[in-house]
Design a protein around this motif. Structure first.
Motif, PDB file in Angstrom:
ATOM      1  N   VAL A 135      25.403  49.586 -40.570  1.00  0.00           N
ATOM      2  CA  VAL A 135      26.602  50.214 -41.107  1.00  0.00           C
ATOM      3  C   VAL A 135      26.239  51.453 -41.916  1.00  0.00           C
ATOM      4  N   ARG A 180      23.820  53.484 -41.399  1.00  0.00           N
ATOM      5  CA  ARG A 180      23.560  54.583 -40.448  1.00  0.00           C
ATOM      6  C   ARG A 180      24.870  55.122 -39.881  1.00  0.00           C
ATOM      7  N   ALA A 181      25.808  54.235 -39.599  1.00  0.00           N
ATOM      8  CA  ALA A 181      27.087  54.668 -39.028  1.00  0.00           C
ATOM      9  C   ALA A 181      27.891  55.500 -40.022  1.00  0.00           C
ATOM     10  N   ALA A 197      29.727  59.210 -39.138  1.00  0.00           N
ATOM     11  CA  ALA A 197      31.174  59.268 -38.923  1.00  0.00           C
ATOM     12  C   ALA A 197      31.837  60.089 -40.018  1.00  0.00           C
ATOM     13  N   VAL A 251      36.420  54.445 -33.991  1.00  0.00           N
ATOM     14  CA  VAL A 251      35.311  53.496 -34.067  1.00  0.00           C
ATOM     15  C   VAL A 251      35.640  52.277 -33.214  1.00  0.00           C
ATOM     16  N   ASP A 283      33.933  48.444 -32.330  1.00  0.00           N
ATOM     17  CA  ASP A 283      32.933  47.443 -32.697  1.00  0.00           C
ATOM     18  C   ASP A 283      32.911  46.382 -31.604  1.00  0.00           C
ATOM     19  N   LEU A 300      32.654  49.514 -42.533  1.00  0.00           N
ATOM     20  CA  LEU A 300      32.681  50.947 -42.244  1.00  0.00           C
ATOM     21  C   LEU A 300      34.009  51.551 -42.692  1.00  0.00           C
ATOM     22  N   ILE A 318      32.118  56.547 -32.805  1.00  0.00           N
ATOM     23  CA  ILE A 318      31.099  55.598 -33.243  1.00  0.00           C
ATOM     24  C   ILE A 318      31.298  54.298 -32.474  1.00  0.00           C
ATOM     25  N   LEU A 328      29.787  50.750 -32.294  1.00  0.00           N
ATOM     26  CA  LEU A 328      28.919  49.749 -32.894  1.00  0.00           C
ATOM     27  C   LEU A 328      28.778  48.587 -31.916  1.00  0.00           C
ATOM     28  N   CYS A 373      28.146  58.479 -30.799  1.00  0.00           N
ATOM     29  CA  CYS A 373      26.904  57.706 -30.927  1.00  0.00           C
ATOM     30  C   CYS A 373      27.135  56.214 -30.702  1.00  0.00           C
ATOM     31  N   LEU A 419      25.371  52.706 -31.713  1.00  0.00           N
ATOM     32  CA  LEU A 419      24.417  52.147 -32.673  1.00  0.00           C
ATOM     33  C   LEU A 419      24.309  50.655 -32.447  1.00  0.00           C
ATOM     34  N   ILE A 468      19.911  54.409 -32.662  1.00  0.00           N
ATOM     35  CA  ILE A 468      21.062  55.306 -32.644  1.00  0.00           C
ATOM     36  C   ILE A 468      20.938  56.144 -31.382  1.00  0.00           C
TER      37      ILE A 468
END
Length: 308
Positions: free
Chosen positions: A109, A111-112, A116, A122, A124, A136, A188, A190, A243, A245, A281
């Motif tokens: 999280v 890194r995210a 963002a 986003v 997940d 996040l 993002i 995840l 990205c 992740l 990532i």
């Protein structure tokens, strides 16, 4: 859904429980508290004193406390006994059978959050309790949050955890239940995929292998089966510069990196030594996402959100 070789220490949760403990109607003497801790220690609880304080804070009566201690001493994860887990300073609802978010995954999280911005879209995948998306959302402004999981119990938890942030959770396999309108718009992605090799499931602590859904742990023969499927579909869903992740183990990292590179993503590996955490990532190309099948609506490309 991360590799769980060691349960989280409840010591980090003690501070978050302290405010509720002062208002709990059950007040025990120091000797009674020590007796609860001794009972937990005899059952093999490493952080018995901290767990005793949390259980006492959660119990309005002596009878309720006895029931909670009995469940914990019987091997039920502390988070399932309490009904919540601390994750990145927040309390996440966690029902029995649902994967408990690991402290090491806070690094994912972190890194995210750095990638963002306000208004980010986003998604997940393999969301479990929804802890990643909820954490996040708590750190960013006005994100558009979607989450999926194949486990109905997990989805019910995720809806409770991400609902206050306007998030939506869907039951289904990876990308399948997502609205088609998200294709090409995800900034993002995840994916805390299960990455325990099948033959190693039996080596996990009982709290994980007995009390958490196997689908949240089992990553196939080499632990990368679910990751391969996530990676194969990522470019269709990512916005230009978006990205992916995900968490993996250190020994699986080379093959995980090869997997995402083969699928047209640009990987970068980040480590948090103190958390025993490894995060990959994988950035999407800056150009348009691959075209969707003719029968599907064309993807809508969102603003480039390259790493910064």
């Amino acid at each position: 859904m991360s590799l769980p070789p060691s349960p989280s220490s409840p010591a980090s949760s003690s501070s978050s429980a302290s405010s509720s403990s002062s208002s709990a109607p059950l007040l025990l003497s120091a000797s009674a508290t020590a007796a609860v801790a001794a009972r937990l220690r005899a059952a093999g609880c490493v952080f018995a004193e901290d767990e005793a304080r949390l259980l006492i804070a959660a119990a309005p009566t002596a009878a309720r406390l006895d029931a909670l201690v009995e469940r914990r001493a019987g091997g039920l994860p502390l988070e399932h006994v309490l009904g919540w887990a601390e994750f990145r300073g927040l309390r996440m609802a966690v029902d029995p059978g649902v994967f408990v978010p690991r402290r090491r995954t806070e690094f994912l999280v972190d890194r995210a959050v750095g990638l963002a911005g306000p208004g980010a879209v986003v998604v997940d995948l393999c969301c479990g309790s929804g802890a990643l998306g909820a954490a996040l959302a708590a750190s960013l402004d006005a994100i558009e949050l979607h989450a999926t999981d194949i486990d109905p119990a997990a989805v019910r938890c995720a809806r409770r955890n991400i609902g206050p942030a306007g998030g939506r959770a869907y039951e289904g396999d990876l990308y399948d239940p997502l609205p088609a309108a998200l294709r090409g718009r995800v900034d993002i992605l995840l994916a805390n995929v299960p990455y325990v090799p099948t033959e190693e499931i039996g080596l996990l602590p009982p709290e994980a292998r007995i009390h958490e859904a196997r689908v949240a742990l089992d990553g196939g023969a080499d632990g990368l089966d679910v990751l391969r499927r996530v990676s194969a579909g990522a470019r269709r869903w990512l916005a230009p510069g978006g990205c992916l992740l995900f968490e993996t183990s250190e020994r699986q990292t080379p093959r995980a990196v090869e997997t995402v590179a083969r699928d047209g993503l640009v990987p970068h590996v980040a480590h948090a030594v103190e958390l025993y955490a490894t995060v990959v990532i994988a950035s999407g190309p800056a150009g348009p996402a691959p075209a969707a099948p003719a029968a599907d609506p064309p993807p809508h490309c969102s603003q480039d959100r390259s790493p910064r």
